[in-house]
Structure formats: structure tokens, C-alpha cells
Motif scaffolding. Structure first.
Motif, PDB file in Angstrom:
ATOM      1  N   VAL A  44       0.911  -1.227  -0.008  1.00  0.00           N
ATOM      2  CA  VAL A  44      -0.073   0.160   0.107  1.00  0.00           C
ATOM      3  C   VAL A  44       1.036   1.220   0.144  1.00  0.00           C
ATOM      4  N   ASP A  45       0.709   2.094  -1.092  1.00  0.00           N
ATOM      5  CA  ASP A  45       1.514   3.117  -1.049  1.00  0.00           C
ATOM      6  C   ASP A  45       0.614   4.662  -0.878  1.00  0.00           C
ATOM      7  N   PRO A  46       0.819   5.072   0.238  1.00  0.00           N
ATOM      8  CA  PRO A  46      -0.237   6.347   0.565  1.00  0.00           C
ATOM      9  C   PRO A  46       0.661   7.614   0.172  1.00  0.00           C
ATOM     10  N   GLY A  47       1.559   7.450  -0.497  1.00  0.00           N
ATOM     11  CA  GLY A  47       2.452   8.674  -1.000  1.00  0.00           C
ATOM     12  C   GLY A  47       3.304   9.334  -0.047  1.00  0.00           C
ATOM     13  N   MET A  48       3.734   8.683   1.063  1.00  0.00           N
ATOM     14  CA  MET A  48       4.554   9.217   2.347  1.00  0.00           C
ATOM     15  C   MET A  48       5.152   7.699   2.733  1.00  0.00           C
ATOM     16  N   HIS A  49       6.093   8.326   3.676  1.00  0.00           N
ATOM     17  CA  HIS A  49       6.705   7.040   4.124  1.00  0.00           C
ATOM     18  C   HIS A  49       5.837   6.300   5.307  1.00  0.00           C
ATOM     19  N   THR A  50       5.849   5.029   5.435  1.00  0.00           N
ATOM     20  CA  THR A  50       5.018   4.529   6.490  1.00  0.00           C
ATOM     21  C   THR A  50       5.720   3.789   7.666  1.00  0.00           C
ATOM     22  N   ALA A  51       7.165   4.074   7.724  1.00  0.00           N
ATOM     23  CA  ALA A  51       8.054   3.914   8.575  1.00  0.00           C
ATOM     24  C   ALA A  51       8.896   4.932   9.052  1.00  0.00           C
ATOM     25  N   PRO A  52       9.716   4.927  10.203  1.00  0.00           N
ATOM     26  CA  PRO A  52      10.505   6.128  10.551  1.00  0.00           C
ATOM     27  C   PRO A  52      11.399   6.451   9.391  1.00  0.00           C
ATOM     28  N   ILE A  53      11.794   7.710   9.094  1.00  0.00           N
ATOM     29  CA  ILE A  53      12.703   8.069   8.160  1.00  0.00           C
ATOM     30  C   ILE A  53      13.890   8.132   8.954  1.00  0.00           C
ATOM     31  N   LYS A  54      14.990   7.683   8.400  1.00  0.00           N
ATOM     32  CA  LYS A  54      16.291   7.320   9.163  1.00  0.00           C
ATOM     33  C   LYS A  54      17.323   8.515   8.711  1.00  0.00           C
ATOM     34  N   THR A  55      17.106   9.129   7.465  1.00  0.00           N
ATOM     35  CA  THR A  55      18.113   9.754   6.776  1.00  0.00           C
ATOM     36  C   THR A  55      17.637  10.799   5.702  1.00  0.00           C
ATOM     37  N   VAL A  56      18.094  11.864   5.641  1.00  0.00           N
ATOM     38  CA  VAL A  56      17.786  12.994   4.360  1.00  0.00           C
ATOM     39  C   VAL A  56      18.887  13.594   4.029  1.00  0.00           C
ATOM     40  N   ASP A  57      19.081  13.993   2.759  1.00  0.00           N
ATOM     41  CA  ASP A  57      19.929  15.056   2.042  1.00  0.00           C
ATOM     42  C   ASP A  57      19.178  15.904   0.856  1.00  0.00           C
ATOM     43  N   VAL A  58      19.869  16.918   0.651  1.00  0.00           N
ATOM     44  CA  VAL A  58      19.344  17.844  -0.123  1.00  0.00           C
ATOM     45  C   VAL A  58      20.444  18.001  -1.487  1.00  0.00           C
ATOM     46  N   ASP A  59      20.003  18.498  -2.609  1.00  0.00           N
ATOM     47  CA  ASP A  59      20.958  18.954  -3.566  1.00  0.00           C
ATOM     48  C   ASP A  59      21.658  20.421  -3.141  1.00  0.00           C
ATOM     49  N   ALA A  60      22.781  20.942  -3.740  1.00  0.00           N
ATOM     50  CA  ALA A  60      23.259  22.073  -3.608  1.00  0.00           C
ATOM     51  C   ALA A  60      22.462  23.335  -3.646  1.00  0.00           C
ATOM     52  N   ALA A  61      21.631  23.311  -4.711  1.00  0.00           N
ATOM     53  CA  ALA A  61      20.613  24.365  -5.138  1.00  0.00           C
ATOM     54  C   ALA A  61      19.636  24.475  -4.106  1.00  0.00           C
TER      55      ALA A  61
END
Length: 227
Positions: A44-61
Motif C-alpha cells: 500500500v502506497d499512501p504517498g508518504m513514508h510508512t515507517a521512521p525516516i532514518k536519513t535525509v539529504d538535499v542538492d546544493a541548490a
């Protein structure tokens, strides 16, 4: 950014996810493949994470963000409006296989790296890091033969190098884009897992570890300080 973690997806949609034993077999060794799902799995994909987010990163811009989760997905988000742009389903198997502990995005936003618990084997050298094309979500590279799960990933400011902090006492690995993502450097002189790694704009690399030490490497990956 808060909207990303609340989820900005559409209504719940059921989808058949052809998980990695089918989609990623070309990148996977027989030993690792035997642990992955061999049949399509209904999710089932609700369009969001369904468990804890462990990591995040962004691009330089600051245009894109990537998140990795215990739900065995990597998700790409627009930072301008918080919308989910893409869901990447990782090679996965039963229980913990496929959980993502580390993601990194190249500064230009073109490449996503993801790692975590990728196998369940008596041979720990089956762990891997996966590289994906951001625009399409296509897997482009599988870096294999890692000694443990990957806890930290970081790209250099020019996108050439990918630093990987290992679990346990397995230390640091650095991979080189210009050498087809083969290993360029390693340091196994760590007494515990790495939980932080970052590159400076001039190519220097710093790491932190649960062994209580912070380490600084020069642009040639020579250890210059440990405090």
C-alpha cells in the motif's frame, strides 16, 4: 520541509511493486538474490513514508530532497512545494532486508546513493550501496562487497567521491565516480560505527564515530587529525 515529513501524497493507492529479485537481478549476486523476494509483493502506497525516516539529504541548490526509511523506500521530494516526485523501492526481502539507513544526493542533484541493511547472510561481504539516476529512478550502479550495513553516505562537493561510513568496527570507504565507483580509499582504524561524514568545499573529509573520535582527512584522504 515539514510538509514532506507529514506527506503530501494523494489518496491511498494499491500497487504491485515488483521488488528487487525481479527488477534488480542484473545487479545482484546469486547469494544475495536468494534472500530477496522472489514473487511480486502487494504493498500500500499512501504517498508518504510508512515507517521512521532514518536519513535525509538535499542538492546544493536546495531544490530537491531525498529521504530513506525503514519502510524500504527512498523518496524524492520537491523543496519548493513539498510534493513527492518519485518513490524508489529498494531491493528487499523478509524482515529487515531493504531498510535504508543512509542516503546522499550529489550536489548537482543527478545521482542518489542509498545504503542500509541490504542482505542477511553469514557472509557480511554481501552488503551493498545502490546508485540511482534522480530523473528516472533507474538503478545505475551497485557497489557490492561491503563488510557491514552502511550507516552514513556523503558526496564530495564536485560529486566525484562518495564516502561511506560502515557499521560495527568496519570504518570508512571512499568510492570514485571517475573509476566507475570503485574503492579509492579505506580506513578501518575505527573502534565503533561511523555516524557522521561530510566533505568541505576544498575536498577535505571529516567523520565522527561512536568510538568518541572525530577524524579529518585531507583532499588526498591522508589522516591529518584525530581528536
Amino acid at each position: 520541509m515539514a510538509g514532506i515529513f507529514r506527506g503530501q501524497g494523494s489518496a491511498i493507492a494499491r500497487s504491485l511493486a515488483l521488488l528487487p529479485a525481479l527488477l534488480f537481478a542484473i545487479f545482484t549476486t546469486p547469494a544475495a538474490l536468494a534472500q530477496l523476494y522472489e514473487q511480486p509483493v502487494l504493498v500500500v502506497d499512501p504517498g508518504m513514508h510508512t515507517a521512521p525516516i532514518k536519513t535525509v539529504d538535499v542538492d546544493a541548490a536546495g531544490r530537491l530532497a531525498v529521504t530513506g526509511s525503514d519502510d524500504k523506500t527512498v523518496r524524492l521530494w520537491s523543496l519548493t512545494d513539498g510534493k513527492l516526485l518519485r518513490t524508489i523501492r529498494m531491493p528487499a526481502g523478509a524482515e529487515n532486508i531493504g531498510r535504508i539507513y543512509a542516503v546522499a544526493m550529489s550536489p548537482d542533484g543527478d545521482v542518489i546513493a542509498a545504503g542500509g541493511w541490504t542482505t542477511w547472510s553469514a557472509d557480511a561481504r554481501e552488503e551493498a550501496i545502490y546508485l540511482f539516476e534522480t530523473r528516472t529512478g533507474k538503478m545505475t550502479t551497485r557497489i557490492s562487497g561491503l563488510p557491514s550495513a552502511t550507516d552514513v553516505l556523503a558526496f564530495s562537493s564536485d560529486g566525484r567521491y562518495l564516502a561511506a561510513g560502515m557499521g560495527g568496527r568496519n570504518g570508512l570507504r571512499v568510492y570514485d565516480r571517475d573509476r566507475q565507483w570503485t574503492e579509492a580509499f579505506r580506513d578501518t582504524d575505527y573502534a565503533d560505527r561511523i555516524f557522521g561524514a561530510t566533505f568541505a568545499s576544498d575536498g577535505r573529509l571529516a567523520t565522527t564515530s561512536r568510538d568518541g573520535k572525530a577524524r579529518l582527512y585531507d583532499r588526498d584522504f591522508k589522516l591529518v587529525d584525530r581528536i
